[in-house]
Design a protein around this motif. Structure first.
Motif, short mmCIF file in Angstrom:
data_model
loop_
_atom_site.label_atom_id
_atom_site.label_comp_id
_atom_site.label_asym_id
_atom_site.label_seq_id
_atom_site.Cartn_x
_atom_site.Cartn_y
_atom_site.Cartn_z
N LEU A 60 0.73 -1.44 -0.15
CA LEU A 60 0.19 -0.10 -0.11
C LEU A 60 1.26 1.29 -0.14
O LEU A 60 2.11 0.88 0.47
CB LEU A 60 -0.70 0.47 1.41
N TYR A 61 0.56 2.44 -0.53
CA TYR A 61 1.67 3.62 -1.14
C TYR A 61 0.74 4.35 -0.43
O TYR A 61 -0.98 4.75 -0.89
CB TYR A 61 1.80 3.80 -2.64
N TRP A 62 0.67 5.40 0.06
CA TRP A 62 0.50 6.83 0.20
C TRP A 62 1.09 8.12 -0.77
O TRP A 62 2.60 8.04 -0.85
CB TRP A 62 0.09 7.05 2.16
N THR A 82 -2.78 -6.00 7.15
CA THR A 82 -3.93 -6.20 5.66
C THR A 82 -4.67 -7.23 6.27
O THR A 82 -5.67 -7.56 5.19
CB THR A 82 -2.46 -7.43 4.83
N LYS A 83 -4.89 -7.98 7.60
CA LYS A 83 -6.37 -8.63 7.18
C LYS A 83 -7.22 -8.14 7.64
O LYS A 83 -8.18 -8.83 7.31
CB LYS A 83 -5.69 -9.24 9.11
N ALA A 84 -6.87 -6.56 7.98
CA ALA A 84 -8.34 -5.78 8.34
C ALA A 84 -8.57 -5.35 6.42
O ALA A 84 -9.45 -4.79 6.42
CB ALA A 84 -8.65 -4.72 9.49
N ARG A 85 -7.31 -5.47 5.69
CA ARG A 85 -8.10 -4.43 4.37
C ARG A 85 -7.53 -2.68 5.04
O ARG A 85 -8.15 -2.11 4.59
CB ARG A 85 -8.81 -5.20 3.79
N LEU A 86 -7.22 -2.81 5.86
CA LEU A 86 -7.22 -1.33 6.07
C LEU A 86 -5.28 -0.68 6.66
O LEU A 86 -4.77 -1.34 7.25
CB LEU A 86 -7.66 -1.73 7.50
N SER A 87 -5.76 0.46 6.25
CA SER A 87 -4.18 1.85 6.53
C SER A 87 -4.81 2.99 6.91
O SER A 87 -6.03 3.31 6.78
CB SER A 87 -3.23 1.53 4.99
N THR A 88 -4.13 3.27 7.92
CA THR A 88 -4.26 4.31 8.29
C THR A 88 -3.26 5.15 8.32
O THR A 88 -2.16 5.50 8.14
CB THR A 88 -4.27 4.49 9.94
#
Lengths: 113, 111
Positions: free
Chosen positions: B32-34, B67-73
């Motif tokens: 994942l990229y920001w 990655t398990k929650a498919r979430l990035s903050t």
């Protein structure tokens, strides 16, 4: 310093005309990408290439084409410009390594009248 | 089909406050990229997150990946006006380095 450039930076054209947007990178990256950016849609992938002679369609490829004859350049052609193709177009490149981000060009603002 | 959603879409906050931008994605990905985009400018890479539990920090910004929650903050600490910009997350779409972008979060930090 290595860089990625786009030309022209601004373009006004008429519907039905063919338009080519240039993208040139001096990073020696294998991967190159074209995106369009529109309000409410973020960036959407138009076409991409993993190397010379390789091209692939992205999610919004209709009405666009690309060709990759060398490592440095990936020109984007609008075969017959439509008003719906008014947008900001970004070119990006990456080396393709697993930790590699994409590096973006400055963008081309295209207005189709 | 991979979808990437960000929220909020617009965030107005005062200087000195903390806040978090969320990025949810619909299918498995471990990259994942920001990115940050200033008005009328190009995109600038902020963070690359490559595995579950990855955390990266740069100044007042900290990004994490579950990655398990498919979430990035993307957490903003003690915001300053210079952080005003649009922030995009992007997820690797499966093919090599093929990114799917969220719609972006417009951050406005008020003095």
């Amino acid at each position: 310093d290595a860089e990625i450039t786009q030309s022209p930076r601004h373009k006004i054209t008429e519907t039905g005309r063919q338009v080519t947007l240039a993208c040139h990178q001096t990073w020696n990256h294998n991967n190159m990408f074209w995106y369009r950016q529109d309000l409410g849609h973020g960036l959407r992938l138009i076409h991409y290439s993993y190397g010379v002679q390789d091209t692939n369609k992205g999610e919004v490829s209709d009405g666009y084409s690309v060709s990759r004859s060398n490592t440095e350049d990936l020109p984007l052609t609008l075969e017959s410009a439509a008003s719906s193709q008014t947008s900001v177009y970004f070119c990006a490149s990456s080396s393709g390594g697993s930790q590699e981000t994409q590096y973006f060009g400055p963008g081309t603002r295209l207005l189709v009248l | 089909e991979l979808k990437v959603e960000q929220n909020p879409l617009f965030l107005s906050m005062q200087e000195g406050k903390n806040y978090t931008i969320y990025c949810n994605y619909s299918t498995t990905s471990d990259r994942l990229y920001w990115y940050r985009q200033d008005p009328g400018k190009s995109l600038e890479s902020l963070f690359v997150l490559l595995s579950n539990g990855a955390v990266k920090q740069e100044g007042r910004l900290m990004a994490s990946l579950d990655t398990k929650a498919r979430l990035s903050t993307l957490h903003i600490t003690a915001a300053v006006h210079d952080l005003s910009a649009t922030y995009f997350c992007a997820v690797d779409g499966g093919a090599t380095n093929k990114l799917i972008f969220g719609t972006g979060t417009l951050l406005a930090v008020q003095p």
